[in-house]
Motif scaffolding. Structure first.
Motif, PDB file in Angstrom:
ATOM      1  N   CYS A  10       0.843  -1.196   0.000  1.00 45.00           N
ATOM      2  CA  CYS A  10       0.000   0.000   0.000  1.00 45.00           C
ATOM      3  C   CYS A  10       0.878   1.245   0.000  1.00 45.00           C
ATOM      4  CB  CYS A  10      -0.903   0.017   1.221  1.00 45.00           C
ATOM      5  SG  CYS A  10      -2.128  -1.285   1.191  1.00 45.00           S
ATOM      6  N   THR A  13      -1.222   6.714  -2.267  1.00 49.31           N
ATOM      7  CA  THR A  13      -2.138   6.899  -3.389  1.00 49.31           C
ATOM      8  C   THR A  13      -2.978   5.666  -3.685  1.00 49.31           C
ATOM      9  OG1 THR A  13      -0.402   6.292  -4.960  1.00 49.31           O
ATOM     10  CG2 THR A  13      -0.689   8.647  -4.487  1.00 49.31           C
ATOM     11  N   GLY A  14      -2.629   4.525  -3.073  1.00 48.24           N
ATOM     12  CA  GLY A  14      -3.370   3.287  -3.309  1.00 48.24           C
ATOM     13  C   GLY A  14      -2.436   2.100  -3.407  1.00 48.24           C
ATOM     14  N   LEU A  40     -10.151  -1.091  -3.294  1.00 48.58           N
ATOM     15  CA  LEU A  40      -9.900   0.223  -3.895  1.00 48.58           C
ATOM     16  C   LEU A  40     -11.002   1.177  -3.457  1.00 48.58           C
ATOM     17  CD1 LEU A  40      -9.033  -0.973  -7.506  1.00 48.58           C
ATOM     18  CD2 LEU A  40      -7.437  -0.038  -5.838  1.00 48.58           C
ATOM     19  N   HIS A  44      -8.387   6.372  -5.406  1.00 52.28           N
ATOM     20  CA  HIS A  44      -7.166   5.569  -5.332  1.00 52.28           C
ATOM     21  C   HIS A  44      -6.557   5.375  -6.724  1.00 52.28           C
ATOM     22  CE1 HIS A  44      -7.505   3.139  -1.314  1.00 52.28           C
ATOM     23  NE2 HIS A  44      -7.022   4.358  -1.144  1.00 52.28           N
ATOM     24  N   ALA A  76     -11.685   4.281  -8.901  1.00 49.81           N
ATOM     25  CA  ALA A  76     -10.233   4.431  -8.827  1.00 49.81           C
ATOM     26  C   ALA A  76      -9.660   4.521 -10.239  1.00 49.81           C
ATOM     27  CB  ALA A  76      -9.628   3.247  -8.070  1.00 49.81           C
TER      28      ALA A  76
END
Length: 118
Positions: A10, A13-14, A40, A44, A76
């Motif tokens: 992780c 930003t995702g 998500l 993300h 996302a």
């Protein structure tokens, strides 16, 4: 061809999926399972780090597209990082270089938008 391994981590930003080895008909379901297991959130960015990708056939490309669809369904986005030249060439031939965002590496992909404009 090297066996496929997938590492997930992780970032701010995702999620980042690091894909190592060969991505073909036999191994594509493993990546699909990893993608399907991601959580998500809207905003993300899912980064697929392909720096250690040895090979990618049409089954692998189908999984990349499935990951893009999943990200979109969850609000996302997706980016490909460190795409090997042979894979980038194939993606360009089939027009997917206009569908995916490419970054030279994961660090460039995961820079937050606020830091990119500073």
């Amino acid at each position: 061809m090297t066996a496929l391994t997938i590492t997930s981590r992780c970032t701010a930003t995702g999620p980042v999926l690091e894909v190592h080895g060969g991505l073909d008909h036999e191994s594509a379901p493993d990546l699909r399972k990893a993608v399907d297991g991601l959580t998500l959130a809207p905003g993300h960015l899912l980064v697929m780090d392909l720096a250690a990708l040895d090979f990618c056939d049409s089954s692998g490309i189908a999984v990349l597209l499935a990951a893009r669809n999943l990200a979109g369904e969850q609000g996302a986005d997706i980016a490909l990082a460190a795409v090997p030249a042979n894979t980038a060439r194939i993606l360009a031939i089939v027009g997917l270089d206009r569908v995916f965002t490419f970054h030279p590496d994961t660090s460039a992909a995961t820079i937050s938008p606020a830091k990119q404009t500073s």
